[in-house]
Design an enzyme around this catalytic site. Structure first.
Site, PDB file in Angstrom:
ATOM      1  N   ASP A  11       0.875  -1.176   0.000  1.00 58.66           N
ATOM      2  CA  ASP A  11       0.000   0.000   0.000  1.00 58.66           C
ATOM      3  C   ASP A  11       0.906   1.217   0.000  1.00 58.66           C
ATOM      4  O   ASP A  11       1.719   1.387   0.916  1.00 58.66           O
ATOM      5  CB  ASP A  11      -0.892   0.008   1.241  1.00 58.66           C
ATOM      6  CG  ASP A  11      -1.951  -1.085   1.201  1.00 58.66           C
ATOM      7  OD1 ASP A  11      -2.449  -1.382   0.107  1.00 58.66           O
ATOM      8  OD2 ASP A  11      -2.274  -1.638   2.268  1.00 58.66           O
ATOM      9  N   ASP A 130     -13.574  -3.336  -1.953  1.00 56.83           N
ATOM     10  CA  ASP A 130     -13.475  -3.132  -0.504  1.00 56.83           C
ATOM     11  C   ASP A 130     -14.873  -3.342   0.052  1.00 56.83           C
ATOM     12  O   ASP A 130     -15.825  -2.689  -0.382  1.00 56.83           O
ATOM     13  CB  ASP A 130     -12.980  -1.721  -0.182  1.00 56.83           C
ATOM     14  CG  ASP A 130     -11.559  -1.487  -0.676  1.00 56.83           C
ATOM     15  OD1 ASP A 130     -10.780  -2.453  -0.729  1.00 56.83           O
ATOM     16  OD2 ASP A 130     -11.230  -0.330  -1.015  1.00 56.83           O
TER      17      ASP A 130
END
Length: 252
Positions: A11, A130
């Site tokens: 990330d 998500d």
């Protein structure tokens, strides 16, 4: 028999690797190029790079950083964050990405999945979702790095995305993310059994047993993790040997 894949995730925020818990409390986890080289050498099956603030900051993925990482690894490389056009993808593929991941942009413009699949092949298109389980027991799609709730159920969106051309689903449970309490087995299993494409489970890995469970019980095709690898809590060769000893097909 298809082998199960172990996928570290980088990330990226401001050019650094970061990690949070439940998509919050972000902290630094190191240099992305160094980490990518380490994981490639250690036997990771693939690497995922997510520019986590690109969409919110309304800018494109960090192409130069993608190029530097790609030059130093020899495993498949998926890149996501801020991708919204065929031109964006062409640029990333030219700079070393093997696959691309789209999330919010695909939800807002589902035809993007068809355009990308037509241009580059469905094997190149990963639909990242998500998802969060709400009080009604249903899993819903969230956008903008987990900031924006939709009223769309995750299973419905995943099926639509695959029908439009997504060749793989990267499913991240926001409830489990960073908790190290294990993957979200129920929604992972639901998608893995309902869809004709591979499902990557993401969010919650904290032990080697968690990987075994998500492969055996939820039928995930791959499992993605970040902090346990970044902070050297689990070593990828050890994890793969454990899985092999547990009779799960992995590439050693």
């Amino acid at each position: 028999m298809l082998t199960k894949r172990i996928i570290p995730c980088l990330d990226i925020k401001d050019g650094r690797t970061v990690k949070g818990i439940n998509f919050e409390s972000i902290r630094d986890a190191g240099d992305p190029v160094e980490l990518a080289m380490l994981y490639s050498d250690k036997g990771a099956d693939e690497l995922v790079f997510l520019d986590i603030t690109a969409t919110v900051e309304k800018r494109k993925t960090l192409v130069e950083l993608v190029k530097r990482i790609a030059a130093n690894i020899n495993i498949p490389f998926t890149v996501g964050g801020g991708i919204s056009t065929v031109e964006d993808v062409a640029l990333l593929l030219q700079n070393g990405a093997d696959k691309i991941s789209v999330n919010t942009s695909a939800y807002k413009n589902p035809q993007l999945l068809k355009e990308l699949s037509d241009a580059f092949g469905s094997q190149c298109v990963v639909l990242a979702i998500d998802t969060k389980k709400e009080e009604d027991g249903e899993w819903y799609v969230y956008l903008n790095g987990g900031r924006t709730k939709t009223e769309t159920k995750t299973t419905d969106w995943a099926k639509q995305g695959v029908a439009l051309g997504a060749g793989e689903i990267l499913l991240t449970s926001m409830n489990n993310d960073g908790t190290k309490n294990g993957f979200a087995l129920d929604i992972t299993k639901t998608l893995a059994t309902a869809l004709p494409v591979p499902v990557i489970a993401s969010g919650g890995a904290g032990s080697m047993e968690h990987f075994k469970t998500v492969f055996e019980e939820a039928h995930a095709d791959a499992a993605l993790a970040a902090s346990i690898f970044h902070y050297k809590e689990i070593d990828i060769p050890d994890l793969k040997q454990y899985l092999k000893d547990e009779h799960i097909a992995v590439r050693l």
